[in-house]
Design an enzyme around this catalytic site. Structure first.
Site, PDB file in Angstrom:
ATOM      1  N   GLY A 124      -2.578  -9.610  -2.254  1.00 31.11           N
ATOM      2  CA  GLY A 124      -3.949  -9.961  -1.861  1.00 31.11           C
ATOM      3  C   GLY A 124      -4.666 -10.779  -2.929  1.00 31.11           C
ATOM      4  O   GLY A 124      -4.148 -11.775  -3.434  1.00 31.11           O
ATOM      5  N   TYR A 125      -5.861 -10.322  -3.292  1.00 30.90           N
ATOM      6  CA  TYR A 125      -6.715 -11.056  -4.220  1.00 30.90           C
ATOM      7  C   TYR A 125      -6.437 -10.699  -5.686  1.00 30.90           C
ATOM      8  O   TYR A 125      -7.179 -11.134  -6.575  1.00 30.90           O
ATOM      9  CB  TYR A 125      -8.195 -10.770  -3.901  1.00 30.90           C
ATOM     10  CG  TYR A 125      -8.591 -11.177  -2.485  1.00 30.90           C
ATOM     11  CD1 TYR A 125      -9.060 -12.457  -2.210  1.00 30.90           C
ATOM     12  CD2 TYR A 125      -8.464 -10.283  -1.420  1.00 30.90           C
ATOM     13  CE1 TYR A 125      -9.420 -12.833  -0.926  1.00 30.90           C
ATOM     14  CE2 TYR A 125      -8.820 -10.646  -0.125  1.00 30.90           C
ATOM     15  CZ  TYR A 125      -9.286 -11.919   0.115  1.00 30.90           C
ATOM     16  OH  TYR A 125      -9.631 -12.289   1.393  1.00 30.90           O
ATOM     17  N   ASP A 126      -5.383  -9.936  -5.955  1.00 28.37           N
ATOM     18  CA  ASP A 126      -5.100  -9.477  -7.324  1.00 28.37           C
ATOM     19  C   ASP A 126      -5.082 -10.600  -8.376  1.00 28.37           C
ATOM     20  O   ASP A 126      -5.610 -10.411  -9.476  1.00 28.37           O
ATOM     21  CB  ASP A 126      -3.771  -8.702  -7.381  1.00 28.37           C
ATOM     22  CG  ASP A 126      -3.921  -7.276  -6.895  1.00 28.37           C
ATOM     23  OD1 ASP A 126      -5.067  -6.790  -6.813  1.00 28.37           O
ATOM     24  OD2 ASP A 126      -2.896  -6.637  -6.590  1.00 28.37           O
ATOM     25  N   ASP A 147      -8.676   1.696   4.211  1.00 28.27           N
ATOM     26  CA  ASP A 147      -9.240   0.382   4.513  1.00 28.27           C
ATOM     27  C   ASP A 147      -9.943  -0.077   3.251  1.00 28.27           C
ATOM     28  O   ASP A 147     -10.696   0.673   2.628  1.00 28.27           O
ATOM     29  CB  ASP A 147     -10.213   0.422   5.686  1.00 28.27           C
ATOM     30  CG  ASP A 147     -10.455  -0.999   6.202  1.00 28.27           C
ATOM     31  OD1 ASP A 147      -9.474  -1.680   6.537  1.00 28.27           O
ATOM     32  OD2 ASP A 147     -11.616  -1.446   6.242  1.00 28.27           O
ATOM     33  N   ARG A 196      -8.076   1.934  -4.887  1.00 35.24           N
ATOM     34  CA  ARG A 196      -7.200   2.805  -4.095  1.00 35.24           C
ATOM     35  C   ARG A 196      -6.772   4.010  -4.918  1.00 35.24           C
ATOM     36  O   ARG A 196      -6.735   5.134  -4.432  1.00 35.24           O
ATOM     37  CB  ARG A 196      -5.974   2.013  -3.605  1.00 35.24           C
ATOM     38  CG  ARG A 196      -5.147   2.739  -2.555  1.00 35.24           C
ATOM     39  CD  ARG A 196      -4.132   1.816  -1.884  1.00 35.24           C
ATOM     40  NE  ARG A 196      -4.789   0.678  -1.283  1.00 35.24           N
ATOM     41  CZ  ARG A 196      -4.825  -0.541  -1.824  1.00 35.24           C
ATOM     42  NH1 ARG A 196      -4.173  -0.813  -2.942  1.00 35.24           N
ATOM     43  NH2 ARG A 196      -5.481  -1.511  -1.239  1.00 35.24           N
ATOM     44  N   LYS A 248       0.839  -1.202   0.000  1.00 31.30           N
ATOM     45  CA  LYS A 248       0.000   0.000   0.000  1.00 31.30           C
ATOM     46  C   LYS A 248       0.874   1.251   0.000  1.00 31.30           C
ATOM     47  O   LYS A 248       0.609   2.203  -0.731  1.00 31.30           O
ATOM     48  CB  LYS A 248      -0.883   0.025   1.248  1.00 31.30           C
ATOM     49  CG  LYS A 248      -2.080  -0.890   1.201  1.00 31.30           C
ATOM     50  CD  LYS A 248      -2.948  -0.597   2.425  1.00 31.30           C
ATOM     51  CE  LYS A 248      -4.146  -1.504   2.503  1.00 31.30           C
ATOM     52  NZ  LYS A 248      -4.932  -1.244   3.719  1.00 31.30           N
ATOM     53  N   GLU A 275      -7.116  -2.477  16.405  1.00 35.22           N
ATOM     54  CA  GLU A 275      -8.146  -3.449  16.074  1.00 35.22           C
ATOM     55  C   GLU A 275      -9.159  -2.790  15.159  1.00 35.22           C
ATOM     56  O   GLU A 275      -9.707  -1.724  15.493  1.00 35.22           O
ATOM     57  CB  GLU A 275      -8.822  -3.912  17.356  1.00 35.22           C
ATOM     58  CG  GLU A 275      -8.739  -5.423  17.517  1.00 35.22           C
ATOM     59  CD  GLU A 275      -9.635  -5.893  18.634  1.00 35.22           C
ATOM     60  OE1 GLU A 275     -10.627  -6.586  18.325  1.00 35.22           O
ATOM     61  OE2 GLU A 275      -9.344  -5.532  19.782  1.00 35.22           O
TER      62      GLU A 275
HETATM   63  P1  ITT Z   1      -3.440  -2.325   6.944  1.00 37.74           P
HETATM   64  O1  ITT Z   1      -4.715  -2.595   7.711  1.00 37.74           O
HETATM   65  O2  ITT Z   1      -2.200  -2.369   7.820  1.00 37.74           O
HETATM   66  O3  ITT Z   1      -3.500  -1.090   6.095  1.00 37.74           O
HETATM   67  P2  ITT Z   1      -4.165  -4.703   5.447  1.00 37.74           P
HETATM   68  O4  ITT Z   1      -3.460  -5.469   4.361  1.00 37.74           O
HETATM   69  O5  ITT Z   1      -4.637  -5.465   6.647  1.00 37.74           O
HETATM   70  O6  ITT Z   1      -3.199  -3.500   5.862  1.00 37.74           O
HETATM   71  P3  ITT Z   1      -6.918  -3.897   4.993  1.00 37.74           P
HETATM   72  O7  ITT Z   1      -7.295  -3.992   6.433  1.00 37.74           O
HETATM   73  O8  ITT Z   1      -7.388  -2.693   4.234  1.00 37.74           O
HETATM   74  O9  ITT Z   1      -5.337  -3.910   4.765  1.00 37.74           O
HETATM   75  O10 ITT Z   1      -7.366  -5.241   4.323  1.00 37.74           O
HETATM   76  C1  ITT Z   1      -7.584  -5.296   3.022  1.00 37.74           C
HETATM   77  C2  ITT Z   1      -7.368  -6.692   2.498  1.00 37.74           C
HETATM   78  O11 ITT Z   1      -8.105  -6.697   1.271  1.00 37.74           O
HETATM   79  C3  ITT Z   1      -5.901  -6.909   2.131  1.00 37.74           C
HETATM   80  O12 ITT Z   1      -5.201  -7.619   3.124  1.00 37.74           O
HETATM   81  C4  ITT Z   1      -6.027  -7.711   0.832  1.00 37.74           C
HETATM   82  O13 ITT Z   1      -6.212  -9.076   1.127  1.00 37.74           O
HETATM   83  C5  ITT Z   1      -7.319  -7.164   0.225  1.00 37.74           C
HETATM   84  N1  ITT Z   1      -6.983  -6.030  -0.685  1.00 37.74           N
HETATM   85  C6  ITT Z   1      -7.082  -4.698  -0.442  1.00 37.74           C
HETATM   86  N2  ITT Z   1      -6.646  -3.985  -1.492  1.00 37.74           N
HETATM   87  C7  ITT Z   1      -6.263  -4.883  -2.413  1.00 37.74           C
HETATM   88  C8  ITT Z   1      -5.709  -4.783  -3.710  1.00 37.74           C
HETATM   89  O14 ITT Z   1      -5.416  -3.603  -4.257  1.00 37.74           O
HETATM   90  N3  ITT Z   1      -5.438  -5.897  -4.360  1.00 37.74           N
HETATM   91  C9  ITT Z   1      -5.692  -7.093  -3.819  1.00 37.74           C
HETATM   92  N4  ITT Z   1      -6.192  -7.301  -2.606  1.00 37.74           N
HETATM   93  C10 ITT Z   1      -6.484  -6.195  -1.902  1.00 37.74           C
END
Ligand code: ITT
Length: 197
Positions: A151-153, A69, A179, A12, A40
């Site tokens: 993540g789910y990319d 988020d 984002r 991020k 949390e």
């Molecule tokens: P922070 O809370 O520390 O910012 P995090 O990874 O836990 O980091 P989130 O709580 O926002 O972030 O959780 C979002 C989840 O959704 C993240 O862990 C990914 O699995 C998914 N996600 C979010 N943005 C994504 C993206 O651009 N591409 C793929 N998956 C994404």
């Protein structure tokens, strides 16, 4: 102007730096700013969780703070994993485990429509708060494709790009991503405020 990004997700910070540094902002992670805080995420919306994360870091520094988020909302699963996207397969699960769980749940689903959603909270040193939103629509593939992103990319196929987010270069993804859109809405609001001063 410094912006501290309230996240432990390095991807991020990279995406946010790439967008905001050309505009003259100095973007750093909370770790680089020497801030160690675990919050949390108890909110039931992306906006509430973004504010929870941003406020926790803003209490510990004098710079601007940005928190995001985000998550994946799948139509056939009534919007899940949604705000639970990060912990969908349990705490500490890898991206691959999350993907496998989602693909299993989606096994018999014909409707593959999904969207990524982001809310960004931005807090000025004087405590003033802004919240913006961005979304991008796509489809859930039956198997992962591509190695970029996080993540789910690999299972998110973007109709706009004609490929998965994991096949896209970072700039391509940023230009249309949830984002990217929330950040560009934030940039417009920031510019308007700074231009007035
Ligand atoms: P922070 O809370 O520390 O910012 P995090 O990874 O836990 O980091 P989130 O709580 O926002 O972030 O959780 C979002 C989840 O959704 C993240 O862990 C990914 O699995 C998914 N996600 C979010 N943005 C994504 C993206 O651009 N591409 C793929 N998956 C994404």
């Amino acid at each position: 102007m410094n912006i501290v990004v309230a996240t432990k997700n390095k991807n991020k910070v990279l995406e946010i730096s790439k967008m905001f540094e050309p505009l003259g902002f100095n973007v750093m992670s909370q770790e680089e700013a020497g801030i160690d805080v675990d919050v949390e995420e108890t909110g039931d919306t992306f906006a509430k969780n973004a504010l929870i994360k941003a406020r926790a870091v803003a209490m510990l520094c004098d710079d601007c703070v940005l928190a995001d988020d985000s998550g994946l909302c799948v139509e056939a699963l009534d919007g899940r994993p949604g705000v639970h996207s990060a912990r969908y397969a349990g705490p500490g699960a890898t991206d691959l485990e999350k993907i496998e769980k989602l693909l299993l749940e989606m096994q018999d689903k014909m409707n593959r429509k999904a969207k990524f959603v982001t809310n960004i909270a931005f807090i000025f040193p004087d405590g003033h708060e802004l919240v913006t939103q961005g979304e991008v629509s796509g489809k859930i593939l039956k198997e992962p494709v591509g190695n970029n992103g996080f993540g789910y990319d690999p299972i998110f196929y973007s109709d706009e790009l004609g490929k998965t987010f994991a096949q896209a270069e970072m700039d391509e993804k940023n230009a249309i991503s949830h984002r990217g859109r929330a950040l560009s809405a934030l940039y417009d609001e920031l510019k308007e405020i700074l231009d007035k001063e």
